[in-house]
Structure formats: structure tokens, C-alpha cells
Design a protein around this motif. Structure first.
Motif, mmCIF file in Angstrom:
data_model
loop_
_atom_site.group_PDB
_atom_site.id
_atom_site.type_symbol
_atom_site.label_atom_id
_atom_site.label_comp_id
_atom_site.label_asym_id
_atom_site.label_seq_id
_atom_site.Cartn_x
_atom_site.Cartn_y
_atom_site.Cartn_z
ATOM 1 N N PHE A 67 0.851 -1.354 -0.054
ATOM 2 C CA PHE A 67 -0.138 -0.036 0.036
ATOM 3 C C PHE A 67 0.844 1.320 -0.155
ATOM 4 O O PHE A 67 0.480 2.116 -0.788
ATOM 5 C CB PHE A 67 -0.869 0.031 1.311
ATOM 6 C CG PHE A 67 -2.150 -0.846 1.164
ATOM 7 C CD1 PHE A 67 -3.365 -0.458 0.410
ATOM 8 C CD2 PHE A 67 -2.206 -2.006 1.649
ATOM 9 C CE1 PHE A 67 -4.515 -1.013 0.227
ATOM 10 C CE2 PHE A 67 -3.411 -2.759 1.153
ATOM 11 C CZ PHE A 67 -4.687 -2.418 0.604
ATOM 12 N N ARG A 93 2.448 1.929 -3.574
ATOM 13 C CA ARG A 93 1.372 2.251 -4.673
ATOM 14 C C ARG A 93 0.810 3.795 -4.120
ATOM 15 O O ARG A 93 0.640 4.540 -4.845
ATOM 16 C CB ARG A 93 -0.039 1.388 -4.360
ATOM 17 C CG ARG A 93 0.393 0.129 -4.955
ATOM 18 C CD ARG A 93 1.088 0.055 -6.187
ATOM 19 N NE ARG A 93 0.298 0.785 -7.111
ATOM 20 C CZ ARG A 93 0.926 1.414 -8.386
ATOM 21 N NH1 ARG A 93 2.200 1.017 -8.744
ATOM 22 N NH2 ARG A 93 -0.043 1.922 -9.245
ATOM 23 N N LEU A 94 0.583 4.245 -2.775
ATOM 24 C CA LEU A 94 0.502 5.332 -2.433
ATOM 25 C C LEU A 94 1.597 6.344 -2.685
ATOM 26 O O LEU A 94 1.347 7.628 -3.250
ATOM 27 C CB LEU A 94 0.275 5.154 -0.705
ATOM 28 C CG LEU A 94 -0.262 6.881 -0.097
ATOM 29 C CD1 LEU A 94 -1.481 7.250 -0.845
ATOM 30 C CD2 LEU A 94 -0.352 6.786 1.422
ATOM 31 N N ASN A 95 2.702 6.049 -2.560
ATOM 32 C CA ASN A 95 3.984 6.797 -3.010
ATOM 33 C C ASN A 95 4.005 7.161 -4.617
ATOM 34 O O ASN A 95 4.147 8.427 -4.899
ATOM 35 C CB ASN A 95 5.290 6.165 -2.545
ATOM 36 C CG ASN A 95 6.253 7.155 -2.908
ATOM 37 O OD1 ASN A 95 6.658 7.947 -2.381
ATOM 38 N ND2 ASN A 95 7.111 6.384 -3.801
ATOM 39 N N TYR A 147 1.027 9.518 -5.295
ATOM 40 C CA TYR A 147 1.561 11.058 -4.770
ATOM 41 C C TYR A 147 2.539 11.680 -5.684
ATOM 42 O O TYR A 147 2.227 12.838 -5.919
ATOM 43 C CB TYR A 147 1.875 10.886 -3.446
ATOM 44 C CG TYR A 147 2.525 12.184 -2.781
ATOM 45 C CD1 TYR A 147 1.415 12.898 -2.208
ATOM 46 C CD2 TYR A 147 3.733 12.760 -2.822
ATOM 47 C CE1 TYR A 147 1.717 14.369 -1.542
ATOM 48 C CE2 TYR A 147 3.881 13.707 -1.881
ATOM 49 C CZ TYR A 147 2.892 14.722 -1.683
ATOM 50 O OH TYR A 147 3.165 15.894 -1.119
#
Length: 254
Positions: free
Chosen positions: A241, A244-246, A249
Motif C-alpha cells: 500500500f 502504491r500510495l507513494n 502521490y
């Protein structure tokens, strides 16, 4: 007497590692599956209190901790408690330390972490499994017993009624370092008198006893391993997670 007891204590302290490392007997492999078998651990606890707890205590272990093995307080009281009144008490030795010092010159050692004490050489379980199965009759010793894993052992064979009596057969062979000399090489055991158990049953009983000694050294080991697996799974999912969030962003930032 003091010399005899000193050897006895040394045997239980397992100071014979040098013998194995110098080309002596190779430790047999302890069946590790016994560590997850509650029936085996329960039988090992029964063997421990009947054959070991007479002289050797387990001061870091409380009787009620054996509820982790699936036993109830009533089962522990009825079958495993001979030297205590409450299940919350530690597994005290039937022989008081003062009596041990007065009678033998030294108190027998505590066995709470005896298996873990050999972790540096193979495993403590492997050594104990070998040690308890390689006793043999030897009329030249003070006790009449010797041990293949611990030559000239002073501690008698406390499980001999279960295993029976056996003798070791040696053969003379040429010394590999000096061909003009001969040395004794172990060939095998010969049964002298049978025990209450067959060889396979005795090996199984020793495996159960060693499994309990191993478990007693760290009762929370199985729980710790299960918890560790879930922690690793959580970290793996969290890493996915976070990755993927990085990526989401920073995708519009050049």
C-alpha cells in the motif's frame, strides 16, 4: 561421593560438547514435530515429573503454565503435582537444596532451560535425545553405567526400567593418526535385559520428554512464531500500500 556427584552434575549441565566436536558420537536428530503435538508434550510432562523432578527442579516453570498444553487445573493436580500444593507454584524439586548440599556436597542443577543451554552446538534437543538413548552397562564405573554421548558419565541411567539394559560393543581398529596403535570404535548396542517399553516405544518416550524440556525453556515460542508470521504478513501488505500510495502521490510531480 563428592567426585561422583560432581560428575553427575556435570552430566546434567551437558559439558560434553567437546567430545562431539572432536569427532565423537554424532547427535541423533530429534523429531521436531513433537514440539507441535500436545499429546507428546503432555506425556513428556508426565515423564519429567516422575523421573526428573525427584532431584532436579524447574524453578522458572509454574505448574499452571502447563494449561498451555491443553491440561486443566484438575488434571495437573491429580497427575503432575507431587511436591506442591497450588497449581500456581513453581516446579520445585522434591529434594530440598539444603538436603542436596548436605548429602551430596552440591545441589542437583535446575533443568528449566537445559535444552536451550546447548543451542550453540546443533540443538540442545538433539544432544538430549542422543544422551538419554545411549546409556549402557559398564561394570568399570562407580554406578555401573556409562554413556556413548558422554563417556565416563557419573549420572546413573534413571530411565533404565523403561529402556532395559544394553551393552555397547566396540571393535579395535587402527588409529588413523598412528597406524601402529589401535583404538576402540563403537559398533552398536546389544540388549542385555528388556525394559517395560520396546526400543521404538522408548525412543518415542524420550522424544516426548525432550520435547517437553525444549518447550519448558520457552513456553511462548509457538505463540511468538505465530504472531511473527502475522506481523510479517501485515508488513508485506503495508509495504504494498505504501509503495502504491507513494507512486500515486508523485505521479504528477516532475
Amino acid at each position: 561421593m563428592k567426585k561422583l556427584v560432581a560428575g553427575w552434575i556435570a552430566a546434567l549441565c551437558l559439558v560434553s560438547g567437546a567430545f562431539a566436536s572432536e569427532g565423537g558420537v554424532v547427535w541423533d536428530k530429534f523429531p521436531t514435530e513433537r514440539m507441535t503435538d500436545l499429546a507428546s508434550l503432555q506425556n513428556g510432562a508426565k515423564l519429567f515429573v516422575n523421573y526428573c523432578l525427584n532431584c532436579h527442579g524447574a524453578s522458572f516453570m509454574r505448574f499452571n503454565r502447563m494449561k498451555d498444553l491443553g491440561l486443566t487445573d484438575e488434571q495437573i493436580k491429580d497427575n503432575l503435582m507431587f511436591s506442591a500444593d497450588k497449581v500456581g507454584e513453581t516446579m520445585k524439586v522434591a529434594l530440598e537444596p539444603k538436603q542436596g548440599r548436605a548429602w551430596f556436597g552440591a545441589a542437583p542443577p535446575d533443568l528449566s532451560v537445559i535444552a536451550r543451554s546447548r543451542a550453540g552446538q546443533g540443538t540442545g534437543a538433539d544432544y538430549l535425545y542422543t544422551y538419554l538413548r545411549t546409556y549402557y552397562r559398564d561394570d568399570s564405573t562407580a554406578t555401573g553405567w556409562n554413556n556413548l554421548a558422554f563417556p565416563s558419565v557419573a549420572m546413573p541411567h534413571v530411565l533404565w526400567e523403561l529402556q532395559g539394559q544394553q551393552r555397547a560393543v566396540f571393535e579395535e581398529v587402527s588409529d588413523p593418526h598412528d597406524h601402529e596403535k589401535t583404538v576402540h570404535r563403537f559398533k552398536g548396542f546389544e540388549q542385555v535385559t528388556p525394559g517395560k517399553l520396546s526400543q521404538a516405544e522408548y525412543n518415542s518416550a524420550v522424544a516426548d520428554l525432550v520435547a517437553f524440556l525444549q518447550w519448558m525453556g520457552e513456553p511462548a515460542q509457538a505463540h511468538r512464531v505465530r504472531l511473527g508470521v502475522w506481523v510479517l504478513i501485515f508488513l508485506a501488505v503495508f509495504t504494498l500500500f505504501a509503495w502504491r500510495l507513494n507512486a500515486a502521490y508523485w505521479k504528477d510531480i516532475k
